[in-house]
Scaffold this active site. Structure first.
Site, mmCIF file in Angstrom:
data_model
loop_
_atom_site.group_PDB
_atom_site.id
_atom_site.type_symbol
_atom_site.label_atom_id
_atom_site.label_comp_id
_atom_site.label_asym_id
_atom_site.label_seq_id
_atom_site.Cartn_x
_atom_site.Cartn_y
_atom_site.Cartn_z
ATOM 1 N N GLY A 150 -64.479 -54.288 -46.261
ATOM 2 C CA GLY A 150 -63.807 -53.224 -47.004
ATOM 3 C C GLY A 150 -64.475 -53.018 -48.262
ATOM 4 O O GLY A 150 -65.552 -53.189 -48.545
ATOM 5 N N SER A 151 -63.284 -52.338 -49.012
ATOM 6 C CA SER A 151 -63.865 -51.973 -50.578
ATOM 7 C C SER A 151 -62.931 -51.962 -51.425
ATOM 8 O O SER A 151 -61.617 -52.389 -51.219
ATOM 9 C CB SER A 151 -64.295 -50.545 -50.422
ATOM 10 O OG SER A 151 -63.359 -49.554 -49.993
ATOM 11 N N SER A 187 -60.828 -36.182 -59.448
ATOM 12 C CA SER A 187 -59.913 -35.254 -58.514
ATOM 13 C C SER A 187 -60.303 -35.370 -57.291
ATOM 14 O O SER A 187 -60.536 -34.165 -56.331
ATOM 15 C CB SER A 187 -60.160 -34.021 -59.213
ATOM 16 O OG SER A 187 -61.481 -33.731 -59.254
ATOM 17 N N GLY A 191 -57.432 -39.294 -55.815
ATOM 18 C CA GLY A 191 -56.698 -38.857 -57.083
ATOM 19 C C GLY A 191 -55.619 -37.801 -56.742
ATOM 20 O O GLY A 191 -54.731 -37.696 -57.382
ATOM 21 N N GLY A 278 -63.755 -43.025 -56.890
ATOM 22 C CA GLY A 278 -64.251 -43.695 -55.629
ATOM 23 C C GLY A 278 -63.994 -45.103 -55.297
ATOM 24 O O GLY A 278 -63.375 -45.930 -56.110
ATOM 25 N N ASP A 322 -65.937 -49.574 -44.700
ATOM 26 C CA ASP A 322 -66.376 -49.276 -46.008
ATOM 27 C C ASP A 322 -67.561 -50.006 -46.461
ATOM 28 O O ASP A 322 -68.218 -49.311 -47.435
ATOM 29 C CB ASP A 322 -65.257 -49.403 -47.048
ATOM 30 C CG ASP A 322 -64.285 -48.411 -46.750
ATOM 31 O OD1 ASP A 322 -64.203 -47.511 -45.647
ATOM 32 O OD2 ASP A 322 -63.189 -48.201 -47.533
ATOM 33 N N HIS A 457 -43.800 -21.263 -27.933
ATOM 34 C CA HIS A 457 -43.266 -20.880 -29.214
ATOM 35 C C HIS A 457 -41.702 -21.026 -29.343
ATOM 36 O O HIS A 457 -40.824 -21.465 -28.314
ATOM 37 C CB HIS A 457 -42.991 -19.361 -28.849
ATOM 38 C CG HIS A 457 -42.140 -18.411 -29.738
ATOM 39 N ND1 HIS A 457 -42.826 -17.862 -30.958
ATOM 40 C CD2 HIS A 457 -40.891 -17.772 -29.923
ATOM 41 C CE1 HIS A 457 -41.819 -17.130 -31.704
ATOM 42 N NE2 HIS A 457 -40.882 -17.004 -31.047
#
Length: 495
Positions: A150-151, A187, A191, A278, A322, A457
């Site tokens: 992973g990360s 952003s 974030g 990131g 990742d 509907h």
């Protein structure tokens, strides 16, 4: 020394799915985890952040006063919110442990088995791993090894993360209370999600630093603008075209200097600065030098066909999620890769992975769902397209829900085939109906195929039905009557 058919380093979505798929093929599996079972897929990641989002959404709904009712005595405790989030994480981990116990030795003598070992794994050679836990070392051997480590949140050069006032997403669960003022640096999706969560509670003044003119710049301008507007309407203060100048630690607060594109500066006082720029692959301290593997400059592992780190026929080491170059930083992508590695090893299924039409969700207010190509991608690739948008303000279910924000946007090819290229949806239940369009894209379906369906509907999906009808000028409500809510246009590359 214990020997296994498959050893998996990391129990996140990629690692756990690989281990469970190997059980299906009757293999003996060792699953190794250095931290929390489930990795960032559960703790400090997908599950906990989405649990926080759901709770914040419920709170913001209860706090509304425009629906004919008003809650009295409404209050919120960050401690109790975290307790609920932790219960969600605990439930998911216990489910994983239940399955591991079910398929452990000798309980599952008839088929595949798995053993969970806690500790830090390092390569000794291509088939041997050392596992260190509480200063004790154990060696195991495996025919095939899957790296699924992973990360972690990426740090910002020049900024010291003290995990108290200057934090990453890993520290959100450690906060004692809602901060009075918070700056989110970055952003991107993560974030903006945390900006949504904290602004939903209305307890925190949220500032969002955006280096671009709009958040989520990889999406089309109308999508980015809609997200920016919704964040600002939710109380988030977005600092567009700004970069971080300096963070000065004071006794009771942080003094932050923002540098803007036009040359001026703003100084803010905040309690918390969240670094959200990131994620960094967890490829260090794995002993990769002992097996001749060198990560890229970004720390990713460069994988070849079937997530192998060498020619597939001669390779016994794989990377998913990742930590790999092709890791799309998505839960479903990691899970797909983990399953694929095992299927490529032990079955006749050798089709390459295709990530082109993987649906994604962005947990803002409202929800954003995407699949396939957007306009920017089509224009970069020179693909002629037609595009239609249809506002939720015209969908009866959205009107009934009193949730009219957002729209559906669909792209089809303008080459005579009318193939569905992509869709973006902003609004309630977007996560539920994005899959139907993803299926049509994967099947190379045309506009004619898509228009064969009959939608119930009242449902949110009727917005898709009407958007598809716009292409053929068959929609019930017409663009001529609602030009600000329905649009249709074409684009072709210049000669």
């Amino acid at each position: 020394m214990e020997k296994y058919d498959v050893a998996v380093i990391g129990s996140g979505p990629g690692g756990f799915s690989a281990a469970m798929r190997a059980i299906d093929f009757g293999k003996k599996v060792c699953l190794i985890e250095a931290g929390h079972l489930g990795g960032a897929g559960i703790m400090n990641g997908a599950l906990t952040s989405k649990a926080m989002w759901e709770l914040s959404k419920d709170y913001s709904m209860a706090a509304r006063v425009d629906r004919g009712y008003r809650s009295s005595g409404l209050s919120v405790s960050y401690k109790e919110v975290l307790s609920s989030v932790k219960q969600a994480a605990k439930q998911a981990r216990l489910q994983m442990l239940s399955q591991i116990e079910t398929f452990s030795e000798p309980k599952n003598e008839a088929g595949g088995t798995v053993v969970l070992k806690y500790g830090h794994a390092r390569f000794v050679d291509k088939h041997t791993l050392s596992i260190t836990h509480n200063e004790e070392e154990e060696l195991i051997q495996a025919t095939n090894i899957v790296i699924a480590t992973g990360s972690r949140p990426r740090s910002l050069p020049g900024v010291e993360i003290d995990h108290k006032n200057i934090i990453t997403s890993d520290d959100i669960m450690k906060l004692k209370d809602f901060p009075e003022k918070m700056l989110i640096i970055g952003s991107g999706i993560i974030g903006c999600e945390f900006a949504t969560i904290f602004s939903n509670y209305g307890q925190t003044e949220v500032h969002l630093l955006d280096r671009q003119k709009r958040v989520i710049p990889f999406e089309d301008d109308d999508i980015s603008k809609a997200i920016s507007n919704s964040l600002e309407n939710n109380g988030v203060i977005i600092h567009h075209t700004a970069s971080l100048g300096t963070i000065r630690k004071k006794k009771d607060y942080l003094e932050v200097v923002l540098d803007f594109e036009d040359g001026h500066c703003d100084v803010l006082e905040v309690d918390i600065a969240l670094i959200s720029i990131g994620r960094q692959p967890n490829s260090d301290d794995l002993g990769l030098e002992n097996v001749g593997i060198k990560p890229t400059e970004r720390g990713e592992l460069d994988i070849t066909r079937h997530c192998a780190l060498d020619d597939f026929k001669n390779c016994h080491i794989f990377a998913v999620g990742d930590v790999s170059v092709e890791g799309l930083k998505l839960y479903n992508a990691a899970e797909l890769q983990g399953r694929h590695v095992i299927e490529a090893l032990y079955s006749d299924e050798k089709m390459p992975l295709d990530y082109s039409n993987m649906a994604t969700l962005m947990f803002f207010r409202p929800l954003v769902a995407s699949v396939g190509l957007n306009e920017k991608m089509c224009q970069e690739r020179g693909i002629a397209y037609r595009v239609a948008t249809y506002s939720n303000e015209l969908v009866n279910r959205s009107i009934a829900m009193r949730s009219k924000g957002g729209f559906v946007k669909i792209l089809v090819s303008d080459d005579g085939n009318d193939r569905i290229l992509g869709m973006r949806a902003i609004g309630p239940q977007a996560s539920s109906f994005i899959t139907s369009i993803a299926y049509l894209i994967n099947q190379y379906s045309s506009l004619k195929d898509a228009n064969q369906g009959i939608y119930p509907h009242p449902s949110i999906t009727e917005g898709i039905q009407e958007c598809l009808r716009v292409f053929e000028n068959k929609s019930v409500l017409k663009p001529e009557a609602f030009p600000h809510l329905i649009s249709y246009r074409t684009w072709k590359p210049s000669k």
